[in-house]
Design an enzyme around this catalytic site. Structure first.
Site, PDB file in Angstrom:
ATOM      1  N   MET A 117      27.601  57.451  58.988  1.00 25.89           N
ATOM      2  CA  MET A 117      27.964  56.053  59.206  1.00 25.89           C
ATOM      3  C   MET A 117      29.079  55.511  58.315  1.00 25.89           C
ATOM      4  O   MET A 117      29.738  54.549  58.669  1.00 25.89           O
ATOM      5  CB  MET A 117      26.729  55.154  59.098  1.00 25.89           C
ATOM      6  CG  MET A 117      25.802  55.287  60.277  1.00 25.89           C
ATOM      7  SD  MET A 117      26.669  55.140  61.847  1.00 25.89           S
ATOM      8  CE  MET A 117      26.591  56.814  62.439  1.00 25.89           C
ATOM      9  N   CYS A 170      26.553  53.159  66.223  1.00 20.11           N
ATOM     10  CA  CYS A 170      26.225  54.344  65.440  1.00 20.11           C
ATOM     11  C   CYS A 170      27.207  55.496  65.666  1.00 20.11           C
ATOM     12  O   CYS A 170      27.846  55.954  64.737  1.00 20.11           O
ATOM     13  CB  CYS A 170      24.798  54.732  65.824  1.00 20.11           C
ATOM     14  SG  CYS A 170      24.170  56.215  65.088  1.00 20.11           S
ATOM     15  N   MET A 171      27.303  55.949  66.898  1.00 22.83           N
ATOM     16  CA  MET A 171      28.100  57.149  67.169  1.00 22.83           C
ATOM     17  C   MET A 171      29.335  56.909  68.038  1.00 22.83           C
ATOM     18  O   MET A 171      30.067  57.847  68.324  1.00 22.83           O
ATOM     19  CB  MET A 171      27.241  58.213  67.860  1.00 22.83           C
ATOM     20  CG  MET A 171      26.084  58.696  67.026  1.00 22.83           C
ATOM     21  SD  MET A 171      26.523  58.972  65.306  1.00 22.83           S
ATOM     22  CE  MET A 171      27.829  60.156  65.457  1.00 22.83           C
ATOM     23  N   GLY A 217      22.784  60.284  64.024  1.00 19.42           N
ATOM     24  CA  GLY A 217      21.672  59.683  63.321  1.00 19.42           C
ATOM     25  C   GLY A 217      20.355  59.794  64.060  1.00 19.42           C
ATOM     26  O   GLY A 217      19.333  60.181  63.505  1.00 19.42           O
ATOM     27  N   GLN A 218      20.366  59.455  65.355  1.00 22.55           N
ATOM     28  CA  GLN A 218      19.119  59.365  66.103  1.00 22.55           C
ATOM     29  C   GLN A 218      18.783  60.693  66.784  1.00 22.55           C
ATOM     30  O   GLN A 218      19.658  61.512  67.039  1.00 22.55           O
ATOM     31  CB  GLN A 218      19.223  58.245  67.142  1.00 22.55           C
ATOM     32  CG  GLN A 218      19.514  56.886  66.503  1.00 22.55           C
ATOM     33  CD  GLN A 218      19.644  55.797  67.534  1.00 22.55           C
ATOM     34  OE1 GLN A 218      18.646  55.259  67.980  1.00 22.55           O
ATOM     35  NE2 GLN A 218      20.855  55.473  67.926  1.00 22.55           N
ATOM     36  N   LYS A 247       9.459  61.997  56.550  1.00 21.75           N
ATOM     37  CA  LYS A 247       9.252  61.332  57.845  1.00 21.75           C
ATOM     38  C   LYS A 247       8.681  62.306  58.868  1.00 21.75           C
ATOM     39  O   LYS A 247       7.796  61.967  59.626  1.00 21.75           O
ATOM     40  CB  LYS A 247      10.565  60.726  58.358  1.00 21.75           C
ATOM     41  CG  LYS A 247      11.017  59.530  57.550  1.00 21.75           C
ATOM     42  CD  LYS A 247      12.216  58.833  58.143  1.00 21.75           C
ATOM     43  CE  LYS A 247      13.383  59.766  58.434  1.00 21.75           C
ATOM     44  NZ  LYS A 247      13.873  60.545  57.273  1.00 21.75           N
TER      45      LYS A 247
END
Ligand code: MGD
Ligand code: MGD
Ligand code: SF4
Ligand code: MO
Length: 776
Positions: free
Chosen positions: A365, A181-182, A402-403, A92
């Site tokens: 997650m 998510c977090m 994650g982000q 990516k």
């Protein structure tokens, strides 16, 4: 001039289908694609101008160097100076710049008129957004307007959003997708330590002897960081233990994989604590000096009822009480429930118990999207606290984000309903502090939190919220139990503004679509998993009238009469916004590096004190905020002690039964970023993974006579969808489990997932619900 966004989307979907038909093999040879593009006249790269940025995609936060020529980004390489990735990238990262050049980039604002989208100027579109917000506030009150943002917001985006909504308008209707998510990582940290974010850093990888992965697929989701684990194995023979509910690419690379039944990580973690205490492996001195024991409420529900309210009531307990509680979690008792052998439970415990081994736990997650997510976070901290394996090089419970800016923009800026950049809305001193910096009357900041994400969409459905501005997130693909929330958002009398870079299922429901400047088409900052803040400058011109999310917000704020609060002199505002933001975090516990520093190096970790990063918090050797005169100081708690929590095993919100006999779990694949809006427009990534699928265990597949490629119908209490089967391909779930990735907007798995959540963090459990599986 009329332009329908639906036409664009049809074209996009048609193109996807054509590309899918091409063989996957072609996708393995990116050269083919690049050669094609080269023929179209890509510049030759002779005069490349290289500039640094953090990668656009995941929370690892790799440093990349971007080569531009004649106003176009044409090359990417890993930044060898970045301590995060030391010159390496994953697929990516290497293809990241191509995400900016999809043919259907949004370039002009679109306003819905009589069911069609009409192009308009940015000025008019922003006028409309501001007047619609004011009108809604006048008619329905300030809590009828809301903003839903993202861990992909830059720090300045989130900061101005919070200042506008919380400080100026006076509503706490500010949420971000990091709630999905977090949020659990945050409540885990707060309950155990009183302060958010990891005490350690990536450098722990260089010192740990054993790595325990608690249900995360690092090989696909944090690939470059995972390569650092593999590198250590080559150099030092470290052990990688994959403790998971399914076999993945991570399992293939791990030294040992231990498969457990979904949700039973709670019981196994307690069994590890039982073993530690009963084998005399507890670090008694550390526990006596630095820990307290506590318990909270149990049977707290699953967040399924509307207006569900839950407040934990912690209660101190003694070590003896805690030890007695663990009697229910002997390896023998836990083995049947979890499906993990007694031997494997003891094997896991022995790694933590061995005084000569440094252990790093890593998770994402699997532990956070969990109806008892806060508890399982607490339980892993318990293991590290009982053994004293924490806050020192190589001993590190490490919650991965994650982000790219889940930490930077959501947790640090505080873009959640209950939060402020420093502290919480419920605290008077925190409100006063924020109001002073924001230059607003303190009465503006409402002491009561409003809605967390799932509740926000429920409120939109009910009509309590009438206006929602969505930026850098695609909820019409990613919300659980999606159909309900899509129907709600489409109701009469709702006004939805969506800022994005491409048409998506979320722009499909918008009244106004604002084209955004993406990543290095603007200036910004991200904050990664290890508390590293990274700056990037603007390298490219955004297409058409696209504007950064920060500037969109500022322009609307000014139109609403908040010129004073949003008067920034410098051209892009970033410099001034960042230095204003830094004031919220001043002090040894959270000081952020100044912008000049971040401009010159690949980021800096906070607390940044006296020109130095703090690598290990709460450890007096490394952390200047420790003041109790002891070796460790958990200063997030008033008495300086971390909490060991008594947290039981409780079942998931919905478990397999006679009608729905399988577990349904969902997640990701390495090629795609979430909803695929960016990565599906990168030909090489799209071809390598053209569509979603359902993974089955080979025995289940054989019994049902299902082969790879056959269509399979999945039915839950929420609805049904059909997808092609995948048997013995990339991942293999345990028997009676299926797994579906959520990147494919044409096979919306979230239409059938469940919107239960951890009642403490309010983060949905996307990993577990009950499903019926049939050959279609
Ligand atoms: N290529 C790529 N990389 C990404 C992303 C992406 O979209 N694409 N997204 C980024 C983001 S935002 C995130 S949040 C991360 C997610 O990163 P991960 O958490 O690693 O990935 P997921 O696929 O969401 O999670 C799937 C895993 O959940 C585990 N699991 C299921 N049930 C349970 C349970 O009951 N307990 C435990 N402990 N584990 C369980 C399973 O073992 C399964 O492999 O990835 C980040 N990186
Ligand atoms: N079933 C299931 N669902 C899940 C999860 C799961 O594991 N299973 N995981 C959850 C988690 S952990 C996460 S983090 C979420 C992620 O969910 P989302 O945030 O909804 O997904 P993304 O695809 O990342 O959406 C980002 C959007 O921003 C757009 N974009 C890109 N750059 C810019 C920009 O600079 N400005 C603007 N305005 N837009 C931009 C992209 O085109 C895209 O539409 O999904 C959640 N949903
Ligand atoms: S590991 Fe994450 S940050 Fe690094 S290159 Fe890959 S997507 Fe980008
Ligand atoms: Mo995420």
């Amino acid at each position: 001039m009329y332009q329908s966004v639906f036409t664009n989307r049809r074209e996009f979907i048609k193109k996807m289908a054509v590309l899918s038909a091409m063989t996957a093999a072609a996708g393995m040879f990116p050269g083919i694609i690049f050669a094609e593009e080269q023929e179209k006249g890509i510049p030759d790269g002779a005069n490349l101008d290289w500039k640094k940025a953090p990668c656009r995609f995941c929370g690892v936060g790799c440093g990349v160097l971007i080569g531009t020529e004649n106003g176009k980004a044409i090359a990417v390489k890993g930044d060898p100076k970045s301590p995060v990735n030391k010159g390496l990238c994953c697929v990516k990262g290497y293809h990241s710049i191509m995400a900016m050049y999809g043919k259907d980039r949004l370039k002009k604002p679109l306003v819905k008129k009589n069911g069609r989208y009409v192009e308009t100027s940015m000025k008019e579109a922003l006028d409309l957004v501001a007047s619609k917000m004011q009108e809604t506030i006048k008619e329905h009150g300030k809590d009828a307007v809301s903003i839903y943002g993202s861990g992909q917001w830059t720090i300045p985006d989130g900061y101005v959003a919070s200042k506008l909504f919380k400080g100026c308008i006076g509503t706490n209707n500010v949420e971000a997708n990091a709630r999905l998510c977090m949020a659990t990582a945050v409540t885990g940290f707060l309950s155990s330590f009183g302060l958010d974010e990891p005490m350690g850093c990536y450098e722990d990888i260089d010192y740990a002897d054993t790595f325990v992965l608690w249900g995360n697929n690092m090989a696909e989701m944090h690939p470059v960081l995972f390569s650092r684990l593999l590198d250590q194995r080559l150099k030092r023979g470290v052990k990688i233990i994959d403790f998971a509910t399914r076999t993945t690419r991570t399992s293939m690379a791990a030294d040992k994989t231990i498969i457990f039944n979904p949700q039973t990580d709670l019981a196994v973690a307690n069994a590890i604590c039982y073993e530690i205490i009963n084998n005399g492996w507890m670090n008694t001195a550390f526990v006596e000096e630095h820990c307290n024991f506590s318990k909270g409420l149990t049977n707290m529900g699953y967040g399924l009822e509307d207006h569900y309210k839950f407040t934990d009531r912690p209660e101190a307990i003694s070590f003896e009480e805690y030890k007695a509680f663990l009697e229910d979690y002997t390896p023998e008792k836990v083995s049947g429930l979890s499906g993990v052998s007694v031997k494997d439970i003891k094997y896991l415990a022995a790694h933590f118990g061995d005084p000569n081994k440094k252990v790093m736990s890593l998770w994402c997650m699997g532990m956070n999207q969990h109806s008892r997510g806060t508890w399982i976070n607490n339980l892993v901290y318990n293991i590290h606290l009982l053994t004293g394996k924490i806050s020192s090089p190589g001993n590190s419970p490490f919650s991965l984000t994650g982000q790219p800016s889940a930490c930077g923009t959501v947790r640090e800026v505080g873009t959640l309903t209950h939060k402020l950049p420093h502290g919480v809305v419920a605290n008077k001193e925190h409100r006063e502090f924020a109001a002073k910096i924001w230059d607003v009357p303190v009465e503006n900041i409402d002491p009561k939190p409003t809605y967390h994400t799932v509740e926000m969409f429920r409120a939109l459905d009910r009509g309590d919220i009438r206006f929602m501005w969505i930026q850098v997130t695609n909820p019409m693909v990613t919300m659980p139990k999606l159909k309900r929330y899509r129907d709600g958002a489409k109701k009469e009398g709702r006004f939805i503004v969506v800022s994005d870079v491409y048409p998506t299922p979320t722009t499909d429901i918008a009244d106004v679509i604002l084209p955004s400047a993406m990543w290095v088409e603007r200036e910004g900052l991200y904050g990664n998993s290890e508390r590293r803040t990274q700056y990037f400058e603007q390298m490219l011109e955004p297409p058409g009238e696209a504007l950064s999310d920060t500037v969109q917000l500022i322009e609307v704020a000014k139109r609403m009469g908040f010129e004073k609060q949003f008067y920034y002199k410098d051209e892009t505002h970033i410099e001034e916004i960042y230095s204003e933001y830094r004031r919220h975090h001043e002090g040894k516990k959270h000081n952020m590096a100044p912008l000049e520093v971040l401009k010159n190096q690949p980021g800096a970790m906070w607390p940044y004190v006296d020109g130095k990063e703090t690598k290990w918090r709460f450890n007096a050797k490394y952390d200047p905020a420790c003041t109790n005169g002891k070796d460790f100081h958990f200063y997030g708690k008033k008495d300086g002690r971390a909490v060991i929590w008594q947290r039981p095993y409780e079942p998931a919100a919905e478990e397999p039964d006679a009608d729905y006999p399988f577990w349904l779990g969902t997640g990701r694949v390495v090629e795609h970023w979430h909803t695929g809006s960016m990565t599906r427009r990168i030909p090489v990534l799209h071809q390598a993974m053209p569509h979603a699928y359902v993974e089955l265990h080979p025995e289940d597949a054989e019994r049902m006579q299902i082969r790879t490629g056959d269509m399979v119908k999945l039915t839950t209490r929420r609805g049904e969808i059909s997808l092609p089967a995948s048997v013995n391909q990339r991942g293999v779930p345990a028997p009676r489990q299926v797994f579906v990735p959520f990147f494919d907007e044409q096979m919306l798995i979230n239409d059938i997932t469940l919107d239960s959540f951890c009642p403490i963090s309010k983060e949905p459990d996307y990993k577990k619900c009950a499903v019926k599986v049939e050959k279609a």
